[in-house]
Design a protein around this motif. Structure first.
Motif, mmCIF file in Angstrom:
data_model
loop_
_atom_site.group_PDB
_atom_site.id
_atom_site.type_symbol
_atom_site.label_atom_id
_atom_site.label_comp_id
_atom_site.label_asym_id
_atom_site.label_seq_id
_atom_site.Cartn_x
_atom_site.Cartn_y
_atom_site.Cartn_z
ATOM 1 N N PRO A 11 14.190 7.372 -21.702
ATOM 2 C CA PRO A 11 13.205 8.456 -21.671
ATOM 3 C C PRO A 11 11.774 7.964 -21.760
ATOM 4 N N ALA A 12 11.589 6.788 -22.334
ATOM 5 C CA ALA A 12 10.229 6.283 -22.534
ATOM 6 C C ALA A 12 9.544 5.934 -21.217
ATOM 7 N N ASN A 13 10.263 5.228 -20.324
ATOM 8 C CA ASN A 13 9.632 4.822 -19.062
ATOM 9 C C ASN A 13 10.302 5.410 -17.828
ATOM 10 N N GLY A 14 11.391 6.154 -18.024
ATOM 11 C CA GLY A 14 12.049 6.814 -16.901
ATOM 12 C C GLY A 14 12.952 5.912 -16.093
ATOM 13 N N ASP A 15 13.222 4.691 -16.574
ATOM 14 C CA ASP A 15 14.139 3.804 -15.871
ATOM 15 C C ASP A 15 15.582 4.231 -16.135
ATOM 16 N N VAL A 16 16.443 3.922 -15.164
ATOM 17 C CA VAL A 16 17.841 4.341 -15.243
ATOM 18 C C VAL A 16 18.743 3.135 -15.050
ATOM 19 N N THR A 17 19.814 3.040 -15.836
ATOM 20 C CA THR A 17 20.832 2.008 -15.643
ATOM 21 C C THR A 17 21.956 2.587 -14.790
ATOM 22 N N VAL A 18 22.309 1.855 -13.763
ATOM 23 C CA VAL A 18 23.321 2.322 -12.819
ATOM 24 C C VAL A 18 24.454 1.304 -12.728
ATOM 25 N N ARG A 19 25.674 1.811 -12.775
ATOM 26 C CA ARG A 19 26.858 0.952 -12.637
ATOM 27 C C ARG A 19 27.449 1.124 -11.248
ATOM 28 N N VAL A 20 27.640 -0.003 -10.548
ATOM 29 C CA VAL A 20 28.249 -0.014 -9.230
ATOM 30 C C VAL A 20 29.516 -0.850 -9.311
ATOM 31 N N GLY A 21 30.667 -0.205 -9.306
ATOM 32 C CA GLY A 21 31.915 -0.940 -9.491
ATOM 33 C C GLY A 21 31.938 -1.569 -10.865
ATOM 34 N N ASP A 22 32.095 -2.914 -10.900
ATOM 35 C CA ASP A 22 32.063 -3.620 -12.184
ATOM 36 C C ASP A 22 30.732 -4.340 -12.390
ATOM 37 N N ARG A 23 29.704 -3.952 -11.602
ATOM 38 C CA ARG A 23 28.368 -4.570 -11.738
ATOM 39 C C ARG A 23 27.399 -3.527 -12.279
ATOM 40 N N THR A 24 26.333 -4.010 -12.873
ATOM 41 C CA THR A 24 25.340 -3.122 -13.458
ATOM 42 C C THR A 24 23.951 -3.536 -12.988
ATOM 43 N N GLY A 25 23.088 -2.554 -12.778
ATOM 44 C CA GLY A 25 21.731 -2.857 -12.361
ATOM 45 C C GLY A 25 20.750 -1.804 -12.839
ATOM 46 N N LEU A 26 19.476 -2.054 -12.565
ATOM 47 C CA LEU A 26 18.402 -1.185 -13.030
ATOM 48 C C LEU A 26 17.810 -0.408 -11.862
ATOM 49 N N LEU A 27 17.631 0.888 -12.078
ATOM 50 C CA LEU A 27 16.926 1.753 -11.124
ATOM 51 C C LEU A 27 15.620 2.181 -11.764
ATOM 52 N N PRO A 28 14.521 1.441 -11.492
ATOM 53 C CA PRO A 28 13.232 1.791 -12.104
ATOM 54 C C PRO A 28 12.715 3.138 -11.599
ATOM 55 N N ARG A 29 11.939 3.779 -12.429
ATOM 56 C CA ARG A 29 11.390 5.090 -12.074
ATOM 57 C C ARG A 29 10.584 5.024 -10.777
ATOM 58 N N LYS A 30 9.849 3.948 -10.592
ATOM 59 C CA LYS A 30 8.998 3.833 -9.409
ATOM 60 C C LYS A 30 9.828 3.771 -8.125
ATOM 61 N N ASN A 31 11.100 3.325 -8.256
ATOM 62 C CA ASN A 31 11.952 3.197 -7.073
ATOM 63 C C ASN A 31 12.667 4.497 -6.711
ATOM 64 N N MET A 32 12.305 5.585 -7.392
ATOM 65 C CA MET A 32 12.809 6.898 -6.975
ATOM 66 C C MET A 32 11.654 7.891 -6.870
ATOM 67 N N ALA A 33 10.452 7.359 -6.663
ATOM 68 C CA ALA A 33 9.269 8.211 -6.603
ATOM 69 C C ALA A 33 9.331 9.190 -5.441
ATOM 70 N N TRP A 34 9.974 8.787 -4.344
ATOM 71 C CA TRP A 34 10.027 9.675 -3.176
ATOM 72 C C TRP A 34 10.770 10.978 -3.483
ATOM 73 N N ALA A 35 11.633 10.957 -4.496
ATOM 74 C CA ALA A 35 12.448 12.135 -4.820
ATOM 75 C C ALA A 35 11.658 13.177 -5.603
ATOM 76 N N GLY A 36 10.422 12.850 -5.957
ATOM 77 C CA GLY A 36 9.620 13.807 -6.723
ATOM 78 C C GLY A 36 10.014 13.804 -8.193
ATOM 79 N N LYS A 37 9.879 14.951 -8.817
ATOM 80 C CA LYS A 37 10.177 15.058 -10.239
ATOM 81 C C LYS A 37 11.679 15.131 -10.457
ATOM 82 N N VAL A 38 12.237 14.045 -11.010
ATOM 83 C CA VAL A 38 13.662 13.993 -11.321
ATOM 84 C C VAL A 38 13.830 14.062 -12.824
ATOM 85 N N VAL A 39 14.640 15.015 -13.278
ATOM 86 C CA VAL A 39 14.849 15.208 -14.713
ATOM 87 C C VAL A 39 15.975 14.297 -15.191
ATOM 88 N N LEU A 40 15.693 13.443 -16.150
ATOM 89 C CA LEU A 40 16.704 12.557 -16.726
ATOM 90 C C LEU A 40 17.316 13.225 -17.950
#
Length: 815
Positions: free
Chosen positions: A379-408
């Motif tokens: 909630p502090a910076n709007g970054d999201v952790t995403v799991r793909v299969g058995d791997r994990t990665g980061l979805l930074p807030r800036k990398n979803m800016a095109w979607a507009g206001k996304v509620v976490l």
């Protein structure tokens, strides 16, 4: 005497001892039953012997092999197969690789005659002790018999047949011949058959290049290819590799020191570049259809045809990337549609396991798109952790800016109060990989979503007709409908160059002809008159044809068609190769008749070639597995705006005659319009790019001609354009017609795709100018009047004309 006889008679009448006769009967019955059983067994055995397949057919081992498809540069671009296999001679297979397989699968291979009786006893004891089937006893010869001559059914009769055939094979074939069949036939996982394809699939090498560590790992695969796959389960593959190395040491094939070194050798999974990938799927499908119709399924999928095509692999990849990028840009302008689904915490693992099964690489591929699950939010910076299969990665807030206001939302389940743009824990979203993961962790993602719109792109060499690249949609796996060849859509203003071309060809109008851009109405035969309108609702008064095409003025286009006649325009379109039915009314000027992208692009190719119509084609040569030429296409080749003026066959420059007689087809280039007409239309469309609706194409930085097209309500967006060496057409729209919305015009939706493709596809190809033929002259004119202008006159421009059609009077003079 009588007494004695009576006593004998009495004695005979005495009862027998119980069981004595029954035992004899039982014995006789048992003997009889045994005899019947023996006869039955012998009969069954003779029946099996008589019905077994012939072993001698293995002497000419010709397994199903891959048919390969090559691009214009000779590089492999596709494959067709039932079993993906490349046959390699046994003498090219390293000795240690053979020994690894023998040690792992059949240690007594060189000693037995097809059946390893000691191995059977040993396996039986081990299985009895463990109370389960822990070890099999099939020899390599038996495995070949099962694979080549029998069905895989699990019956005792099949095992008996297998044993009989194995002994027959050992009498007819040498050990090397049996190994040759085995090592080329066996399934090795990941869709590969035989050791050569396995070496390519797992290590990106030819079989001769493998090191001992890799050999041992391959030899461990036949037991359970998926379980011991180095791609998916490297740890298990390592365990199996150790077993193989230990067996090799025990059999004396290698020293312990060699085994230790192999165990410590790093394993690098590096599959050779895959073919039949998404980027060329539509092109390859068209080739497949042609080949299957001509040669049949068996020959195509089993007989290892070599198919040479017109595809330029770099252009094809550029076309695919441009379509994907362009559709995503169109889609994102429509906004984020929200999560694909919402999972509970209990559903998370099962979903991710299914995703993992579809990932066939050691790491997530950069630029690829996957389905991931939100597992944590910051909630502090709007970054999201995403799991793909058995791997994990980061979805930074800036990398979803095109979607507009996304509620976490930091909890599982779909929030009822937030619609569409909520990302709670458990939300399934599409993410593209910006930075690949390392050791199954640490990837960086960007929020993505699959476009709902579709697109098509086709690129043709205008001098030969060879199709260099073709994309028929966003994802071939989800839709095999090839929109480049099958979708008939309204071309809108992209059809106008055909109308203008007919006007120029009629000699009744020139690029300087002045037409009044003012409102007009026509009797439509209905209650209301038809009133064509300009796209911008602006009317400019008298304008020259060049300005009208440059700015795609609708009313002027209709008036031009009215002047030359609809019939003349339709005849001209047919000359260019338009085969679809065309509306026999003035709406034709605005692209009211549906055509395919292939048709329209081929029509523009006539302008690009200097007036010649060629037949688009995909295949240049086909040979069989032994190298015999089955068909060969010799294409025409035209110089840029060539000088030939009559119908003739023009062969490809530098093409050598076939070394041996072969079914060769000579393609022809037919002159269908004069080169001067083609040049003037090209010159007009250069203005469209230079200062009109196609200005995005100026980014190429070289001479370009082209035209945009947008239909009513932005349901279809087009851009067709060319340089002297290549013509390409792009269409964008929904399969079920609806508006593309904001940014859905030809200049905004289609032209960027065309431009990206051409920028990359033409890299390294020198720029060329469009050269005018001899009977084209240039004159200085006043574009407001269409009359000659004197040197230095304000606003004067140089205009091109077919010799004899240029104006003869000067502006301001009495006419």
């Amino acid at each position: 005497m009588q007494l004695y006889q009576g006593q004998q008679q009495i004695k005979r009448r005495l009862p027998r001892k119980p069981g004595k006769g029954l035992g004899k009967k039982l014995l006789l019955a048992a003997v009889g039953a045994g005899g019947v059983a023996l006869l039955a067994l012998c009969g069954y055995f003779l029946f099996l012997m008589a019905t077994l397949p012939k072993v001698d057919r293995l002497a000419d081992y010709r397994p199903p092999i891959v048919s390969q498809v090559f691009g214009a540069d000779g590089n492999l671009v596709g494959e067709f197969y039932l079993e993906r296999r490349t046959v390699v001679p046994v003498e090219k297979i390293p000795k240690k690789l053979i020994q690894a397989f023998v040690a792992a699968e059949d240690a007594n291979f060189y000693k037995h005659k097809g059946i390893d009786y000691l191995g059977i006893v040993r396996a039986a004891v081990k299985n009895l002790i463990s109370l389960r089937k822990k070890e099999g006893a099939s020899t390599i010869t038996q495995q070949v018999a099962k694979s080549m001559l029998l069905t895989p059914e699990k019956k005792y009769s099949r095992k008996l047949k297998e044993a009989i055939l194995a002994t027959r094979m050992e009498k007819m074939l040498s050990k090397d011949e049996i190994l040759y069949i085995y090592l080329n036939q066996i399934y090795m996982g990941a869709g590969s058959y035989g050791v050569q394809l396995a070496a390519e699939t797992y290590f990106g090498k030819d079989v001769e290049q493998l090191n001992l560590a890799e050999m041992a790992m391959l030899a461990g695969l036949p037991k359970a290819p998926n379980t011991y796959s180095p791609i998916k389960h490297l740890d298990r593959a390592r365990e199996r590799q150790k077993y193989v190395l230990d067996r090799m040491v025990k059999e004396g094939f290698i020293a312990e020191a060699e085994a230790v070194h192999a165990r410590n050798t790093p394993i690098v999974i590096r599959s050779r570049k895959k073919v039949n990938s998404d980027q060329s799927a539509y092109f390859l499908e068209q080739v497949r259809i042609q080949l299957e119709e001509k040669y049949g399924e068996d020959r195509l999928y089993k007989e290892g045809l070599k198919v040479y095509t017109t595809m330029n692999a770099e252009m094809q990849k550029s076309a695919y990337d441009a379509v994907v990028n362009g559709l995503k840009a169109v889609d994102k302008r429509q906004g984020f549609r929200g999560a694909l689904k919402y999972l509970s915490e209990a559903e998370l693992d099962d979903f991710c396991k299914k995703v993992e099964e579809g990932i066939d690489s050691a790491s997530l591929k950069q630029g690829a798109t996957y389905q991931g699950v939100v597992t944590a939010v910051n909630p502090a910076n709007g970054d999201v952790t995403v799991r793909v299969g058995d791997r994990t990665g980061l979805l930074p807030r800036k990398n979803m800016a095109w979607a507009g206001k996304v509620v976490l939302v930091n909890s599982y389940g779909k929030p009822a109060e937030v619609k569409g743009k909520a990302l709670p824990l458990g939300a399934v979203v599409e993410v593209s990989v910006l930075t690949p993961d390392v050791n199954k962790g640490g990837a960086v993602f960007s929020l993505d979503q699959e476009p709902e719109a579709q697109a098509a792109l086709i690129a043709i060499d205008p001098r030969t007709g060879g199709v260099r690249a073709m994309v028929g949609g966003y994802d071939f796996k989800k839709s095999q409908f090839n929109r480049a060849m099958q979708a008939k859509r309204n071309p809108g203003s992209a059809f106008k160059p055909i109308i203008y071309g007919a006007a120029i060809d009629s000699r009744r109008m020139t690029a300087a002809t002045i037409i009044d851009d003012s409102p007009v109405e026509y009797d439509s035969g209905r209650d209301k008159a038809w009133k064509p309108k300009n796209y911008d609702n602006i009317y400019r008064g008298p304008v020259a044809m060049r300005e009208a095409l440059t700015n795609s003025i609708n009313v002027v286009s209709v008036k031009i068609l009215e002047t030359i006649g609809v019939t003349a325009a339709i005849e001209f379109a047919k000359k260019l190769g338009i085969a679809s039915t065309l509306e026999n009314n003035l709406t034709l000027a605005l692209g009211s008749s549906s055509v395919t992208p292939l048709e329209l692009t081929s029509a523009y190719a006539v302008f690009a070639s200097g007036g010649y119509r060629t037949t688009p084609y995909f295949v240049t040569k086909v040979t069989d597995r032994d190298g015999k030429v089955l068909e060969e296409i010799t294409p025409p080749a035209l110089p840029v705006f060539g000088a030939a003026t009559s119908a003739q066959t023009l062969t490809l420059d530098g093409a050598a005659a076939p070394a041996s007689p072969s079914p060769t087809t000579q393609l022809t280039a037919v002159p269908v319009i004069p080169p001067e007409t083609a040049y003037i239309m090209t010159n007009l469309m250069e203005s469209v790019v230079a200062s009109g609706t196609g200005q995005r194409a100026r980014a190429l930085g070289r001479p370009v001609a082209g035209k945009t097209g947008t239909t009513n309500d932005m349901k279809d967006a087009w851009f067709v354009g060319y340089v002297p060496q290549l013509v390409a057409g792009v269409w964008v729209g929904y399969d079920q017609e609806k508006s593309l919305g904001a940014g859905g015009s030809g200049g905004q939706a289609a032209a960027p795709i065309w431009t990206e493709f051409m920028q990359r596809g033409l890299a390294g190809i020198p720029a060329q100018r469009f050269s005018p033929p001899d009977n084209v002259v240039f004159a200085l004119i006043n574009p407001r009047t269409g009359l000659l202008a004197r040197q230095g006159s304000e606003g004067s421009v140089s205009e091109c004309f077919i010799t004899g059609t240029e104006p003869t009077s000067y502006d301001g003079e009495d006419n």
